[in-house]
Scaffold this motif. Structure first.
Motif, PDB file in Angstrom:
ATOM      1  N   HIS A   1       0.832  -1.208   0.000  1.00  0.00           N
ATOM      2  CA  HIS A   1       0.000   0.000   0.000  1.00  0.00           C
ATOM      3  C   HIS A   1       0.869   1.262   0.000  1.00  0.00           C
ATOM      4  O   HIS A   1       0.560   2.239  -0.688  1.00  0.00           O
ATOM      5  CB  HIS A   1      -0.928   0.017   1.214  1.00  0.00           C
ATOM      6  N   ARG A   2       1.944   1.238   0.776  1.00  0.00           N
ATOM      7  CA  ARG A   2       2.812   2.422   0.847  1.00  0.00           C
ATOM      8  C   ARG A   2       3.481   2.688  -0.489  1.00  0.00           C
ATOM      9  O   ARG A   2       3.478   3.822  -0.986  1.00  0.00           O
ATOM     10  CB  ARG A   2       3.876   2.246   1.933  1.00  0.00           C
ATOM     11  N   VAL A   3       4.082   1.654  -1.091  1.00  0.00           N
ATOM     12  CA  VAL A   3       4.816   1.898  -2.334  1.00  0.00           C
ATOM     13  C   VAL A   3       3.871   2.217  -3.481  1.00  0.00           C
ATOM     14  O   VAL A   3       4.269   2.862  -4.459  1.00  0.00           O
ATOM     15  CB  VAL A   3       5.732   0.703  -2.695  1.00  0.00           C
ATOM     16  N   CYS A   4       2.621   1.809  -3.384  1.00  0.00           N
ATOM     17  CA  CYS A   4       1.654   2.114  -4.439  1.00  0.00           C
ATOM     18  C   CYS A   4       1.218   3.575  -4.429  1.00  0.00           C
ATOM     19  O   CYS A   4       0.474   4.003  -5.318  1.00  0.00           O
ATOM     20  CB  CYS A   4       0.429   1.203  -4.324  1.00  0.00           C
TER      21      CYS A   4
ATOM     22  N   GLN B   1       4.423   5.415 -10.550  1.00  0.00           N
ATOM     23  CA  GLN B   1       5.369   4.585 -11.300  1.00  0.00           C
ATOM     24  C   GLN B   1       5.443   3.178 -10.709  1.00  0.00           C
ATOM     25  O   GLN B   1       5.425   2.174 -11.443  1.00  0.00           O
ATOM     26  CB  GLN B   1       6.746   5.234 -11.294  1.00  0.00           C
ATOM     27  N   THR B   2       5.525   3.091  -9.381  1.00  0.00           N
ATOM     28  CA  THR B   2       5.592   1.782  -8.731  1.00  0.00           C
ATOM     29  C   THR B   2       4.295   1.015  -8.930  1.00  0.00           C
ATOM     30  O   THR B   2       4.306  -0.194  -9.216  1.00  0.00           O
ATOM     31  CB  THR B   2       5.874   1.955  -7.233  1.00  0.00           C
ATOM     32  N   ARG B   3       3.192   1.702  -8.787  1.00  0.00           N
ATOM     33  CA  ARG B   3       1.897   1.045  -8.966  1.00  0.00           C
ATOM     34  C   ARG B   3       1.774   0.458 -10.375  1.00  0.00           C
ATOM     35  O   ARG B   3       1.293  -0.658 -10.566  1.00  0.00           O
ATOM     36  CB  ARG B   3       0.765   2.042  -8.702  1.00  0.00           C
ATOM     37  N   ALA B   4       2.248   1.207 -11.359  1.00  0.00           N
ATOM     38  CA  ALA B   4       2.193   0.712 -12.742  1.00  0.00           C
ATOM     39  C   ALA B   4       3.085  -0.509 -12.932  1.00  0.00           C
ATOM     40  O   ALA B   4       2.721  -1.464 -13.629  1.00  0.00           O
ATOM     41  CB  ALA B   4       2.606   1.825 -13.702  1.00  0.00           C
ATOM     42  N   ALA B   5       4.259  -0.511 -12.293  1.00  0.00           N
ATOM     43  CA  ALA B   5       5.184  -1.644 -12.418  1.00  0.00           C
ATOM     44  C   ALA B   5       4.589  -2.898 -11.796  1.00  0.00           C
ATOM     45  O   ALA B   5       4.683  -3.995 -12.360  1.00  0.00           O
ATOM     46  CB  ALA B   5       6.514  -1.298 -11.762  1.00  0.00           C
ATOM     47  N   LEU B   6       3.966  -2.757 -10.636  1.00  0.00           N
ATOM     48  CA  LEU B   6       3.374  -3.911  -9.964  1.00  0.00           C
ATOM     49  C   LEU B   6       2.136  -4.409 -10.712  1.00  0.00           C
ATOM     50  O   LEU B   6       1.885  -5.610 -10.782  1.00  0.00           O
ATOM     51  CB  LEU B   6       3.010  -3.549  -8.523  1.00  0.00           C
ATOM     52  N   ARG B   7       1.399  -3.488 -11.274  1.00  0.00           N
ATOM     53  CA  ARG B   7       0.177  -3.865 -11.981  1.00  0.00           C
ATOM     54  C   ARG B   7       0.466  -4.700 -13.231  1.00  0.00           C
ATOM     55  O   ARG B   7      -0.371  -5.479 -13.685  1.00  0.00           O
ATOM     56  CB  ARG B   7      -0.592  -2.599 -12.360  1.00  0.00           C
TER      57      ARG B   7
ATOM     58  N   VAL C   1      -0.679 -10.990  -5.156  1.00  0.00           N
ATOM     59  CA  VAL C   1      -1.376 -10.054  -4.274  1.00  0.00           C
ATOM     60  C   VAL C   1      -0.846  -8.632  -4.474  1.00  0.00           C
ATOM     61  O   VAL C   1      -1.616  -7.666  -4.477  1.00  0.00           O
ATOM     62  CB  VAL C   1      -1.256 -10.500  -2.803  1.00  0.00           C
ATOM     63  N   ALA C   2       0.463  -8.485  -4.678  1.00  0.00           N
ATOM     64  CA  ALA C   2       1.013  -7.149  -4.931  1.00  0.00           C
ATOM     65  C   ALA C   2       0.412  -6.551  -6.200  1.00  0.00           C
ATOM     66  O   ALA C   2       0.046  -5.370  -6.231  1.00  0.00           O
ATOM     67  CB  ALA C   2       2.533  -7.220  -5.050  1.00  0.00           C
TER      68      ALA C   2
END
Length: 209
Positions: A28-31, A35-41, A80-81
């Motif tokens: 939740h914090r890194v999202c 940019q991080t949210r897009a990488a994880l998605r 989950v990430a």
């Protein structure tokens, strides 16, 4: 003679925070970073071997897992990430609830979530039950690709996912599928029926049988 002051009772020891809860809080914090949210998605529904952009954020969480079950655990973390990162905006704007019940088994598993979806009219009962029974027969490799669509449907209907519970269930699925699937199904039928406190078996009268 002065009155004695009773000693302050010792505060109960703090309950240890589960690794799964710490991981979810971290994601939740890194999202918060677009940019991080897009990488994880980018890892939605994919095997770990195709999630190269996620490694920098998740590898440190996996170094302590044993080799025998490492693949199942690793894929659960990556799945989950990516699901957290792919939350619709309405769900991203919701602050995670940190006041979880004391008992792990009181927390919402996927069966509970599908039961809520049926009770709220987000899903039809036959669709929810079919999804559960299908997953109960499948390995985790077969379950993962279908999770993004199912979770998005739940979240779009206002259903809040307990990510830590989902993480642990996915990590243990191939080792304890029957136990976890039974828990999901029991939770689903209790929640969909609108009762979490049915009458105990020994309270049933002869006329009820």
């Amino acid at each position: 003679m002065t009155d004695s002051v009773p000693a302050a009772s010792a505060a109960p020891p703090a309950k240890p925070v589960r690794v799964s809860d710490r991981f979810v809080a971290y994601v939740h914090r890194v999202c918060a970073s677009t940019q991080t949210r897009a990488a994880l998605r980018r890892g939605l529904g994919l095997p770990v071997e195709r999630c190269n952009y996620m490694h920098r954020y998740l590898v440190p969480w996996l170094r302590d897992h044993d080799d025998q079950h490492h693949g199942d655990v690793r894929r659960a973390y990556y799945a989950v990430a990516s699901l957290i990162a792919a939350r619709p905006r309405s769900a991203r704007d919701t602050t995670p609830d940190d006041s979880a019940p004391v008992s792990w088994y009181e927390r919402c598993n996927l069966g509970d979530l599908l039961g809520q979806a049926v009770a709220k009219g987000v899903m039809k009962a036959n669709s929810a039950e079919s999804a559960l029974h299908l997953m109960a027969r499948q390995s985790s490799d077969a379950i993962h690709p279908g999770l993004p669509g199912l979770i998005r449907q739940l979240q779009s209907g206002g259903i809040t996912v307990d990510w830590a519970v989902l993480l642990e269930d996915l990590a243990w699925w191939n080792r304890s599928r029957d136990r976890i699937a039974t828990r999901w199904l029991e939770s689903y039928f209790r929640t969909a029926a609108g009762t979490t406190d049915p009458a105990p078996l020994d309270s049933v009268t002869e006329n009820d049988r």
